[in-house]
Scaffold this active site. Structure first.
Site, PDB file in Angstrom:
ATOM      1  N   GLU A 363      25.532  44.592  39.207  1.00 34.81           N
ATOM      2  CA  GLU A 363      26.476  43.459  39.073  1.00 34.81           C
ATOM      3  C   GLU A 363      27.421  43.663  37.893  1.00 34.81           C
ATOM      4  O   GLU A 363      27.719  42.734  37.147  1.00 34.81           O
ATOM      5  CB  GLU A 363      25.741  42.125  39.028  1.00 34.81           C
ATOM      6  CG  GLU A 363      25.151  41.791  40.385  1.00 34.81           C
ATOM      7  CD  GLU A 363      24.685  40.367  40.551  1.00 34.81           C
ATOM      8  OE1 GLU A 363      25.325  39.462  40.017  1.00 34.81           O
ATOM      9  OE2 GLU A 363      23.672  40.173  41.238  1.00 34.81           O
TER      10      GLU A 363
HETATM   11  N1  COS Z   1      38.265  35.880  38.570  1.00 37.93           N
HETATM   12  C1  COS Z   1      39.406  35.742  39.279  1.00 37.93           C
HETATM   13  N2  COS Z   1      40.270  36.769  39.441  1.00 37.93           N
HETATM   14  C2  COS Z   1      39.965  37.933  38.872  1.00 37.93           C
HETATM   15  C3  COS Z   1      38.803  38.134  38.109  1.00 37.93           C
HETATM   16  C4  COS Z   1      37.936  37.031  37.972  1.00 37.93           C
HETATM   17  N3  COS Z   1      36.794  37.149  37.281  1.00 37.93           N
HETATM   18  N4  COS Z   1      38.781  39.415  37.667  1.00 37.93           N
HETATM   19  C5  COS Z   1      39.894  40.002  38.113  1.00 37.93           C
HETATM   20  N5  COS Z   1      40.613  39.098  38.847  1.00 37.93           N
HETATM   21  C6  COS Z   1      41.909  39.321  39.493  1.00 37.93           C
HETATM   22  C7  COS Z   1      42.965  39.753  38.482  1.00 37.93           C
HETATM   23  O1  COS Z   1      43.592  38.635  37.890  1.00 37.93           O
HETATM   24  C8  COS Z   1      43.916  40.554  39.319  1.00 37.93           C
HETATM   25  O2  COS Z   1      44.724  39.649  40.036  1.00 37.93           O
HETATM   26  P1  COS Z   1      46.286  39.960  40.314  1.00 37.93           P
HETATM   27  O3  COS Z   1      46.314  41.059  41.327  1.00 37.93           O
HETATM   28  O4  COS Z   1      46.827  38.676  40.826  1.00 37.93           O
HETATM   29  O5  COS Z   1      46.878  40.390  39.009  1.00 37.93           O
HETATM   30  C9  COS Z   1      43.004  41.215  40.342  1.00 37.93           C
HETATM   31  O6  COS Z   1      41.797  40.426  40.389  1.00 37.93           O
HETATM   32  C10 COS Z   1      42.662  42.643  39.961  1.00 37.93           C
HETATM   33  O7  COS Z   1      42.035  42.607  38.689  1.00 37.93           O
HETATM   34  P2  COS Z   1      42.100  43.818  37.669  1.00 37.93           P
HETATM   35  O8  COS Z   1      43.532  44.261  37.536  1.00 37.93           O
HETATM   36  O9  COS Z   1      41.395  43.415  36.443  1.00 37.93           O
HETATM   37  O10 COS Z   1      41.301  44.934  38.482  1.00 37.93           O
HETATM   38  P3  COS Z   1      40.741  46.309  37.980  1.00 37.93           P
HETATM   39  O11 COS Z   1      40.661  47.145  39.208  1.00 37.93           O
HETATM   40  O12 COS Z   1      41.465  46.833  36.803  1.00 37.93           O
HETATM   41  O13 COS Z   1      39.243  46.032  37.436  1.00 37.93           O
HETATM   42  C11 COS Z   1      37.033  45.166  37.334  1.00 37.93           C
HETATM   43  C12 COS Z   1      38.478  45.018  37.786  1.00 37.93           C
HETATM   44  C13 COS Z   1      36.712  46.474  36.652  1.00 37.93           C
HETATM   45  C14 COS Z   1      36.752  44.012  36.399  1.00 37.93           C
HETATM   46  C15 COS Z   1      36.258  45.041  38.644  1.00 37.93           C
HETATM   47  O14 COS Z   1      36.535  46.144  39.456  1.00 37.93           O
HETATM   48  C16 COS Z   1      34.767  44.886  38.436  1.00 37.93           C
HETATM   49  O15 COS Z   1      34.290  43.793  38.160  1.00 37.93           O
HETATM   50  N6  COS Z   1      34.016  46.008  38.601  1.00 37.93           N
HETATM   51  C17 COS Z   1      32.597  45.950  38.576  1.00 37.93           C
HETATM   52  C18 COS Z   1      32.127  45.705  39.958  1.00 37.93           C
HETATM   53  C19 COS Z   1      30.727  45.307  40.014  1.00 37.93           C
HETATM   54  O16 COS Z   1      30.279  44.404  39.332  1.00 37.93           O
HETATM   55  N7  COS Z   1      29.989  45.988  40.880  1.00 37.93           N
HETATM   56  C20 COS Z   1      28.616  45.699  41.034  1.00 37.93           C
HETATM   57  C21 COS Z   1      28.292  45.621  42.467  1.00 37.93           C
HETATM   58  S1  COS Z   1      28.428  44.087  43.122  1.00 37.93           S
HETATM   59  S2  COS Z   1      26.579  43.544  43.086  1.00 37.93           S
END
Ligand code: COS
Length: 385
Positions: A363
């Protein structure tokens, strides 16, 4: 420390503690050894209402929130972090429906989930898309009243045990994170099958399996939200579920401390119980302090979420990072206090150390979550500049 829970929460804690002591404690080692899914205990969880905790009352749930779920997950994890995961992982698969599904979808799925008649899972991770969740390759192409899904989801908790999965797939690959969409996929839908079942270091009572989609036909009405909203659905889901992982870590840490305290009290060396030695006392004091600090943060963040706070990615990440790092440290120290016996499978404490490790990984790895925290700090800086 008294966290002033209401009567319902106090009863929930007592109920989870009773189940932990009477149903989980004695069988945790066996499930760990055999790596089988604890269906008999899942039945007990269902009877206790644990699967309905965060589902609204109008859809058959208890209408409570993240904090109540966290309290139950913590208590159950004191006895077995793997068995407790049946509840937490079903909540993870259910959150996208609670948060973003329409009324018809909620009516169709939530009552059975609330009763524990079926479990749920969450399908985001792929072989080449772990931390970089935006790079998923599973494709969903609309064909009449169906979407045709092709691709693989790996490391899916409850995989094979759950009957429904919320799956994130790409409907418009050119659009990056804005091209992903969320679907409810049911076991038995044409083209959906299970792949590799994982043999894990810890949480071995929880099943982890690959989901395979080969021209899998999913009805259009099973899309959650609109096309392009899938990544947002996933991120909002993780914001709500990460305190649950933190609670699992917290419970594992507390369980290990309970064992270490009892061992230190009864183990004698140099003519006295080892709890009399300051070296041991300092370890126990640090363990207890780190646990309590994690607990306070998890409860505070959960209360924030339940109060409807919106931008919680930073805080939700903070409690997961803090509790899981604490769990790894505390369980490692607990093994140390047990000495040579701690390293042996005859004693229960090494299992806690194995179970703790995954909480730093899934996660959102703690490295990715530190990045989420730092990005938020930088954004705040820019706002005030
Ligand atoms: N709530 C609402 N929106 C969100 C958000 C949140 N917590 N986090 C990101 N977003 C939105 C951003 O605002 C952005 O929106 P816009 O396109 O309108 O600008 C979009 O989502 C993309 O976000 P971001 O640019 O931050 O994406 P990245 O690819 O740079 O990275 C991370 C995002 C690394 C934070 C994400 O890929 C992540 O959480 N990775 C881990 C995944 C994970 O937990 N995997 C475990 C398996 S699931 S059990």
């Amino acid at each position: 420390m008294n966290y002033y829970f209401d009567e319902f929460q106090q009863e929930l804690i007592q109920s989870a503690r009773r189940i932990g002591r009477e149903r989980i404690k004695a069988v945790a080692a066996q499930y760990d050894r055999e790596g089988t899914f604890p269906w008999d205990i899942v039945k007990v969880f269902a009877e206790a209402g644990f699967f309905g905790i965060s589902i609204p009352e109008e859809y058959g749930g208890l209408g409570r929130g993240v904090l109540d779920l966290v309290l139950v997950t913590e208590e159950l994890s004191r006895y077995c972090g793997g068995i407790a995961l049946a509840v937490a992982a079903t909540a993870l698969g259910t959150f996208p429906i609670v948060i973003s599904a329409n009324d018809e979808q909620k009516k169709r799925y939530l009552p059975a989930l609330a009763e524990g008649k079926m479990l749920a899972g969450f399908g985001l991770t792929e072989p080449s898309a772990g931390s970089d969740a935006g790079s998923i390759k599973t494709r969903a192409v609309r064909k009449g009243d169906r979407y045709i899904l092709n691709g693989n989801k790996v490391f899916i908790t409850n995989g094979g045990a759950a009957k429904i999965y919320t799956v994130i797939a790409n409907t418009d690959p050119g659009k990056g994170t804005r091209g992903a969409s969320a679907f409810i996929v049911e076991e038995g839908m044409p083209g959906f099958s299970y792949g590799k079942e994982e043999d894990k270091m810890g949480i071995r009572a929880s099943c982890t399996r690959e989901l395979v989609f080969e021209d899998c036909e999913v009805p259009v009405e099973n899309m959650i939200g609109r096309e392009g909203e899938g990544f947002m659905v996933a991120m909002k889901t993780l914001d709500k579920s990460r305190p649950g992982v933190a609670a699992q870590a917290l419970g594992i840490a507390q369980g290990a401390l309970d064992l270490a305290l009892e061992y230190a009290r009864t183990r004698e060396q140099f003519g006295q119980s080892i709890i009399q030695f300051q070296a041991i006392q300092f370890m126990l004091a640090d363990m207890a302090t780190q646990i309590e600090a994690s607990r306070a943060l998890i409860y505070a963040v959960s209360r924030n979420l339940d109060a409807g706070e919106k931008n919680v990615a930073k805080e939700s990440s903070m409690c997961k990072v803090m509790a899981s790092d604490t769990a790894m440290k505390v369980t490692t120290d607990a093994v140390q206090i047990f000495g040579g016996y701690g390293y042996m499978r005859d004693y229960p404490v090494e299992k806690f150390m194995r179970d703790a490790k995954i909480t730093q990984i899934y996660e959102g790895t703690n490295q990715i979550l530190r990045m989420v925290i730092a990005r938020s700090l930088i954004r705040q800086l820019a706002k005030h500049a």
